[in-house]
Design a protein around this motif. Structure first.
Motif, PDB file in Angstrom:
ATOM      1  N   GLU A 112       1.475   2.265  -7.110  1.00 21.99           N
ATOM      2  CA  GLU A 112       2.205   3.529  -7.093  1.00 21.99           C
ATOM      3  C   GLU A 112       1.597   4.473  -8.127  1.00 21.99           C
ATOM      4  N   MET A 114       0.850  -1.197   0.000  1.00 19.59           N
ATOM      5  CA  MET A 114       0.000   0.000   0.000  1.00 19.59           C
ATOM      6  C   MET A 114       0.887   1.248   0.000  1.00 19.59           C
ATOM      7  N   ASN A 115       0.562   2.198  -0.842  1.00 20.86           N
ATOM      8  CA  ASN A 115       1.315   3.445  -0.957  1.00 20.86           C
ATOM      9  C   ASN A 115       0.525   4.585  -0.314  1.00 20.86           C
ATOM     10  N   ARG A 116       1.235   5.434   0.433  1.00 20.93           N
ATOM     11  CA  ARG A 116       0.576   6.556   1.112  1.00 20.93           C
ATOM     12  C   ARG A 116       1.035   7.879   0.511  1.00 20.93           C
ATOM     13  N   SER A 122       4.988   4.658   4.666  1.00 20.78           N
ATOM     14  CA  SER A 122       3.695   4.019   4.917  1.00 20.78           C
ATOM     15  C   SER A 122       3.097   4.347   6.279  1.00 20.78           C
ATOM     16  N   ASP A 123       3.943   4.695   7.276  1.00 16.72           N
ATOM     17  CA  ASP A 123       3.399   5.001   8.596  1.00 16.72           C
ATOM     18  C   ASP A 123       3.261   6.508   8.848  1.00 16.72           C
ATOM     19  N   ASP A 134      -4.411   6.398   0.955  1.00 15.64           N
ATOM     20  CA  ASP A 134      -3.658   5.211   0.544  1.00 15.64           C
ATOM     21  C   ASP A 134      -4.164   4.696  -0.794  1.00 15.64           C
ATOM     22  N   GLU A 144      -3.348   1.250  -3.667  1.00 19.73           N
ATOM     23  CA  GLU A 144      -2.639  -0.023  -3.822  1.00 19.73           C
ATOM     24  C   GLU A 144      -1.402   0.111  -4.710  1.00 19.73           C
TER      25      GLU A 144
END
Length: 252
Positions: free
Chosen positions: A69, A1-3, A98-99, A65, A67
């Motif tokens: 890029e 997962m990309n943020r 991601s965090d 977020d 899925e």
């Protein structure tokens, strides 16, 4: 997962604040709807904080977020701006680790509040017009007291769901810009309605209705009923949110 972080601004006049709610249109709702149309599925977004109804943001940050890029973020920002109403603008979209969290990773937020005693047909929707100029020198003297405290229960909306009313205020001062006085306040976090309650109480000082000791007493009593009436929301702007550099993914 990309943020991803979205940097945006908005005129809050036509919105019931940032946070999605059932009884009116909000900025978060408009952003989620636009993203959902472009990415063809629901996309929740999380903001750096909540602005109340009518409050503006020169700079708000939100994250979402996805899925896969997203390779052309500039193009996505442009498409969002074409879909969003004219009073909401996306400035930039950037990849983050991601965090990274738009709300919990922020190290500070900065608000401006605008006041004048001069009638101006062009700023009445974004500046609070007072009949008489208050004593801004005395109000700045009271501002210095804010640095001595961390518990700001007296300036918080009642019955909120936060675990603590402690905040660290880093800046609080009034400065003049032409006919307008600007209150700038920076802290690690803000409570619901906190800035407007502080401004309202500072105005009590500026009008001679509250002494510096009285201002201290308001803070120390930790009772919202002891503070002044909240200043109107239309003159309040969120102007900056800061984050640690290590949250941002640098392009090679």
């Amino acid at each position: 997962m990309n943020r991803y972080f979205i940097y945006l601004g908005y005129n809050g006049k036509n919105y019931c604040g940032w946070q999605v709610q059932p009884n009116g249109v909000t900025v978060q709702q408009c952003l989620e709807e636009a993203l959902g149309i472009l990415l063809r599925k629901p996309v929740p977004v999380v903001g750096a904080g909540r602005t109340d109804a009518g409050v503006h943001a020169r700079l708000m940050v939100a994250h979402f977020d996805w899925e896969a890029e997203i390779t052309d973020l500039f193009h996505l920002a442009g498409k969002l701006n074409r879909l969003l109403p004219k009073d909401i603008a996306v400035y930039n979209i950037v990849p983050v680790v991601s965090d990274a969290h738009a709300r919990f990773s922020a190290t500070s937020r900065t608000y401006n509040y605008y006041i004048t005693d001069k009638k101006d047909p062009f700023n009445h929707e974004t500046v609070y017009k007072l009949p008489v100029q208050p004593d801004f020198a005395k109000m700045n003297e009271a501002c210095k007291e804010l640095f001595k405290y961390t518990d700001f229960t007296s300036f918080s909306k009642l019955h909120t769901d936060v675990k603590t009313n402690n905040c660290k205020i880093m800046q609080a001062e009034w400065k003049q810009d032409g006919d307008v006085w600007i209150f700038t306040i920076q802290a690690d976090r803000f409570l619901r309605n906190m800035v407007r309650a502080i401004v309202g109480t500072l105005l009590e000082v500026g009008r001679g209705k509250l002494s510096i000791q009285g201002f201290r007493d308001v803070i120390e009593q930790q009772d919202r009923c002891k503070a002044g009436t909240s200043a109107p929301g239309h003159a309040l702007f969120l102007v900056n949110v800061t984050y640690p550099e290590e949250l941002f993914i640098k392009n090679n």
